[in-house]
Design a protein around this motif. Structure first.
Motif, PDB file in Angstrom:
ATOM      1  N   ILE A  95     -77.618   6.614   7.816  1.00  0.00           N
ATOM      2  CA  ILE A  95     -78.904   5.975   7.550  1.00  0.00           C
ATOM      3  C   ILE A  95     -78.685   4.482   7.380  1.00  0.00           C
ATOM      4  O   ILE A  95     -77.698   4.053   6.776  1.00  0.00           O
ATOM      5  N   SER A  96     -79.595   3.689   7.948  1.00  0.00           N
ATOM      6  CA  SER A  96     -79.508   2.236   7.808  1.00  0.00           C
ATOM      7  C   SER A  96     -80.876   1.630   8.052  1.00  0.00           C
ATOM      8  O   SER A  96     -81.804   2.302   8.513  1.00  0.00           O
ATOM      9  N   CYS A  97     -80.996   0.343   7.766  1.00  0.00           N
ATOM     10  CA  CYS A  97     -82.144  -0.411   8.247  1.00  0.00           C
ATOM     11  C   CYS A  97     -81.981  -0.637   9.751  1.00  0.00           C
ATOM     12  O   CYS A  97     -80.896  -0.461  10.313  1.00  0.00           O
ATOM     13  N   TRP A  98     -83.068  -1.042  10.406  1.00  0.00           N
ATOM     14  CA  TRP A  98     -83.037  -1.193  11.857  1.00  0.00           C
ATOM     15  C   TRP A  98     -82.049  -2.257  12.310  1.00  0.00           C
ATOM     16  O   TRP A  98     -81.573  -2.222  13.443  1.00  0.00           O
ATOM     17  N   ASP A  99     -81.727  -3.191  11.434  1.00  0.00           N
ATOM     18  CA  ASP A  99     -80.743  -4.216  11.782  1.00  0.00           C
ATOM     19  C   ASP A  99     -79.329  -3.784  11.413  1.00  0.00           C
ATOM     20  O   ASP A  99     -78.381  -4.569  11.504  1.00  0.00           O
ATOM     21  N   GLY A 100     -79.165  -2.536  10.993  1.00  0.00           N
ATOM     22  CA  GLY A 100     -77.857  -2.001  10.658  1.00  0.00           C
ATOM     23  C   GLY A 100     -77.432  -2.212   9.227  1.00  0.00           C
ATOM     24  O   GLY A 100     -76.344  -1.777   8.829  1.00  0.00           O
ATOM     25  N   SER A 101     -78.264  -2.848   8.419  1.00  0.00           N
ATOM     26  CA  SER A 101     -77.893  -3.169   7.042  1.00  0.00           C
ATOM     27  C   SER A 101     -78.126  -1.990   6.101  1.00  0.00           C
ATOM     28  O   SER A 101     -78.758  -0.986   6.464  1.00  0.00           O
ATOM     29  N   GLU A 102     -77.635  -2.121   4.886  1.00  0.00           N
ATOM     30  CA  GLU A 102     -77.748  -1.089   3.850  1.00  0.00           C
ATOM     31  C   GLU A 102     -79.223  -0.846   3.506  1.00  0.00           C
ATOM     32  O   GLU A 102     -79.957  -1.784   3.202  1.00  0.00           O
ATOM     33  N   PRO A 103     -79.672   0.425   3.506  1.00  0.00           N
ATOM     34  CA  PRO A 103     -81.087   0.721   3.288  1.00  0.00           C
ATOM     35  C   PRO A 103     -81.497   0.972   1.846  1.00  0.00           C
ATOM     36  O   PRO A 103     -82.687   1.174   1.579  1.00  0.00           O
ATOM     37  N   THR A 104     -80.557   0.980   0.898  1.00  0.00           N
ATOM     38  CA  THR A 104     -80.904   1.310  -0.483  1.00  0.00           C
ATOM     39  C   THR A 104     -82.037   0.443  -1.019  1.00  0.00           C
ATOM     40  O   THR A 104     -82.899   0.908  -1.762  1.00  0.00           O
ATOM     41  N   GLY A 158     -92.213  -0.507 -13.172  1.00  0.00           N
ATOM     42  CA  GLY A 158     -91.471  -1.734 -12.894  1.00  0.00           C
ATOM     43  C   GLY A 158     -89.995  -1.679 -13.243  1.00  0.00           C
ATOM     44  O   GLY A 158     -89.387  -0.612 -13.324  1.00  0.00           O
ATOM     45  N   ASN A 159     -89.429  -2.859 -13.463  1.00  0.00           N
ATOM     46  CA  ASN A 159     -87.994  -3.008 -13.676  1.00  0.00           C
ATOM     47  C   ASN A 159     -87.686  -3.216 -15.155  1.00  0.00           C
ATOM     48  O   ASN A 159     -88.424  -3.889 -15.861  1.00  0.00           O
ATOM     49  N   SER A 160     -86.560  -2.657 -15.583  1.00  0.00           N
ATOM     50  CA  SER A 160     -86.112  -2.888 -16.946  1.00  0.00           C
ATOM     51  C   SER A 160     -84.595  -2.907 -16.974  1.00  0.00           C
ATOM     52  O   SER A 160     -83.934  -2.157 -16.251  1.00  0.00           O
ATOM     53  N   GLY A 161     -84.034  -3.761 -17.802  1.00  0.00           N
ATOM     54  CA  GLY A 161     -82.597  -3.822 -17.989  1.00  0.00           C
ATOM     55  C   GLY A 161     -81.858  -4.537 -16.867  1.00  0.00           C
ATOM     56  O   GLY A 161     -82.405  -4.774 -15.788  1.00  0.00           O
ATOM     57  N   GLU A 162     -80.611  -4.881 -17.156  1.00  0.00           N
ATOM     58  CA  GLU A 162     -79.716  -5.484 -16.172  1.00  0.00           C
ATOM     59  C   GLU A 162     -78.356  -4.813 -16.273  1.00  0.00           C
ATOM     60  O   GLU A 162     -77.797  -4.695 -17.359  1.00  0.00           O
ATOM     61  N   SER A 163     -77.843  -4.359 -15.122  1.00  0.00           N
ATOM     62  CA  SER A 163     -76.563  -3.656 -15.097  1.00  0.00           C
ATOM     63  C   SER A 163     -76.097  -3.550 -13.656  1.00  0.00           C
ATOM     64  O   SER A 163     -76.901  -3.665 -12.727  1.00  0.00           O
ATOM     65  N   GLU A 164     -74.795  -3.319 -13.451  1.00  0.00           N
ATOM     66  CA  GLU A 164     -74.320  -3.019 -12.099  1.00  0.00           C
ATOM     67  C   GLU A 164     -74.748  -1.616 -11.675  1.00  0.00           C
ATOM     68  O   GLU A 164     -74.654  -1.276 -10.502  1.00  0.00           O
ATOM     69  N   TYR A 165     -75.215  -0.814 -12.626  1.00  0.00           N
ATOM     70  CA  TYR A 165     -75.732   0.525 -12.346  1.00  0.00           C
ATOM     71  C   TYR A 165     -77.245   0.535 -12.508  1.00  0.00           C
ATOM     72  O   TYR A 165     -77.772   0.082 -13.530  1.00  0.00           O
ATOM     73  N   THR A 166     -77.942   1.064 -11.506  1.00  0.00           N
ATOM     74  CA  THR A 166     -79.405   1.067 -11.512  1.00  0.00           C
ATOM     75  C   THR A 166     -79.932   2.436 -11.104  1.00  0.00           C
ATOM     76  O   THR A 166     -79.473   3.023 -10.122  1.00  0.00           O
ATOM     77  N   TRP A 167     -80.908   2.914 -11.857  1.00  0.00           N
ATOM     78  CA  TRP A 167     -81.641   4.135 -11.522  1.00  0.00           C
ATOM     79  C   TRP A 167     -82.953   3.723 -10.851  1.00  0.00           C
ATOM     80  O   TRP A 167     -83.656   2.843 -11.346  1.00  0.00           O
ATOM     81  N   ILE A 168     -83.271   4.372  -9.741  1.00  0.00           N
ATOM     82  CA  ILE A 168     -84.423   3.972  -8.922  1.00  0.00           C
ATOM     83  C   ILE A 168     -85.342   5.183  -8.774  1.00  0.00           C
ATOM     84  O   ILE A 168     -84.936   6.212  -8.223  1.00  0.00           O
ATOM     85  N   GLY A 182     -76.062  -2.122  -5.886  1.00  0.00           N
ATOM     86  CA  GLY A 182     -77.026  -2.167  -4.798  1.00  0.00           C
ATOM     87  C   GLY A 182     -76.901  -1.099  -3.736  1.00  0.00           C
ATOM     88  O   GLY A 182     -77.670  -1.100  -2.770  1.00  0.00           O
ATOM     89  N   VAL A 183     -75.969  -0.177  -3.896  1.00  0.00           N
ATOM     90  CA  VAL A 183     -75.801   0.914  -2.930  1.00  0.00           C
ATOM     91  C   VAL A 183     -75.969   2.244  -3.657  1.00  0.00           C
ATOM     92  O   VAL A 183     -75.251   2.514  -4.635  1.00  0.00           O
ATOM     93  N   ALA A 184     -76.895   3.056  -3.195  1.00  0.00           N
ATOM     94  CA  ALA A 184     -77.135   4.350  -3.835  1.00  0.00           C
ATOM     95  C   ALA A 184     -75.952   5.279  -3.592  1.00  0.00           C
ATOM     96  O   ALA A 184     -75.555   5.501  -2.442  1.00  0.00           O
ATOM     97  N   ILE A 185     -75.406   5.828  -4.664  1.00  0.00           N
ATOM     98  CA  ILE A 185     -74.260   6.726  -4.552  1.00  0.00           C
ATOM     99  C   ILE A 185     -74.585   8.149  -4.999  1.00  0.00           C
ATOM    100  O   ILE A 185     -73.791   9.071  -4.781  1.00  0.00           O
ATOM    101  N   ALA A 186     -75.744   8.340  -5.620  1.00  0.00           N
ATOM    102  CA  ALA A 186     -76.184   9.675  -6.013  1.00  0.00           C
ATOM    103  C   ALA A 186     -77.709   9.695  -5.993  1.00  0.00           C
ATOM    104  O   ALA A 186     -78.354   8.667  -6.206  1.00  0.00           O
ATOM    105  N   GLY A 187     -78.264  10.860  -5.718  1.00  0.00           N
ATOM    106  CA  GLY A 187     -79.718  10.945  -5.686  1.00  0.00           C
ATOM    107  C   GLY A 187     -80.204  12.371  -5.640  1.00  0.00           C
ATOM    108  O   GLY A 187     -79.460  13.295  -5.264  1.00  0.00           O
ATOM    109  N   ILE A 188     -81.464  12.538  -6.040  1.00  0.00           N
ATOM    110  CA  ILE A 188     -82.088  13.858  -6.049  1.00  0.00           C
ATOM    111  C   ILE A 188     -83.486  13.775  -5.473  1.00  0.00           C
ATOM    112  O   ILE A 188     -84.192  12.784  -5.652  1.00  0.00           O
TER     113      ILE A 188
END
Length: 262
Positions: free
Chosen positions: A229-238, A74-84, A111-117
């Motif tokens: 990459i996007s959602c089908w409506d063109g929005s951010e997919p993160t 689940g979810n923990s913490g609150e921040s402008e930075y999030t690990w998913i 809300g926008v992924a800027i790094a990932g593995i």
């Protein structure tokens, strides 16, 4: 607030290693499987749970003030930075011994992924995206990731996990349109399909009903490799949703037009 991107990259790699220490000893073993879904089948194993626990420990040590979203805990913490985190994306592949599952860890800012593995430890592959860079790592060798550059639907190779994802009539029409317009279709690859797109071996990946932990880590890998990459409506997919990824912005535009016409 500024962020140390080198530390983010080091944390992604360390967390992937910590997850591999949990998943690899259990892969292709007689592993117990629990079902999370009443009236269906949504498998989870000790590999999923222990890998996410290990990933969370690495992140908490490096960035204790950041938020975390994980599939299992689940979810923990609150921040402008999030690990998913998706500790084992492709659990069905994992429990059947097929090495197309992966550990996904994304890092998002507002809300926008800027790094990932994406780590596939059985094969020993790492696909990594960070601002300005996309790399493939295996056997101590690192090389740039680059998409195919394909711009034409008629020549495109397409992945989706299974056409049954599109079983609703309004979705099946969209899949049939993509299938008819493209050169080749392959199935059953989970997160590995998106990684192969970033590496230039596929041109489109299309899937509905994704959760944020299914896709967030893959977004920067694809974008930094030259894809779109996007959602089908063109929005951010993160944050998840109905998602299409393509080798180029031009090909994404054509795929979106086709999907939205049906």
């Amino acid at each position: 607030m500024t962020i140390d991107l080198a530390k983010v990259e080091a944390t992604l790699l360390a967390a992937a290693d910590a997850a591999a220490a949990m998943t690899l000893p259990l892969f292709r073993t007689d592993l117990g499987v629990d079902n999370k879904l009443a009236g269906g089948f949504d498998p989870v194993t000790e590999a999923d749970r222990s890998a996410e626990t290990a990933i969370r420990a690495v992140i908490a040590n490096a960035f204790p003030d950041h938020a975390i979203i994980g599939e299992e805990w689940g979810n923990s913490g609150e921040s402008e930075y999030t690990w998913i985190i998706d500790p084992v994306d492709g659990t069905r592949a994992f429990i059947t011994g097929v090495p197309v599952w992966g550990t996904l860890i994304g890092f998002a800012h507002k809300g926008v992924a800027i790094a990932g593995i994406m780590s596939q430890p059985f094969i020993g592959e790492i696909f990594l995206g960070t601002p300005g860079s996309a790399t493939y790592r295996r056997n101590g060798i690192t090389r740039p990731l680059r998409t195919s550059g394909q711009t034409e639907l008629a020549a495109a190779n397409v992945f989706t996990t299974t056409p049954s994802l599109f079983s609703a009539p309004e979705l099946m029409a969209k899949w049939k349109a993509i299938e008819a317009a493209t050169q080749l279709q392959r199935f059953g690859l989970d997160c590995y399909g998106y990684a192969l797109l970033a590496a230039g071996h596929a041109d489109i990946v299309i899937e509905p009903f994704l959760n944020t932990y299914d896709i967030a880590a893959l977004v920067p890998i694809i974008r930094q490799a030259g894809g779109a990459i996007s959602c089908w409506d063109g929005s951010e997919p993160t944050g998840g949703g109905n998602v299409v990824a393509a080798a180029t912005p031009a090909l994404l535009e054509k795929a979106l037009a086709l999907v939205n016409a049906h």
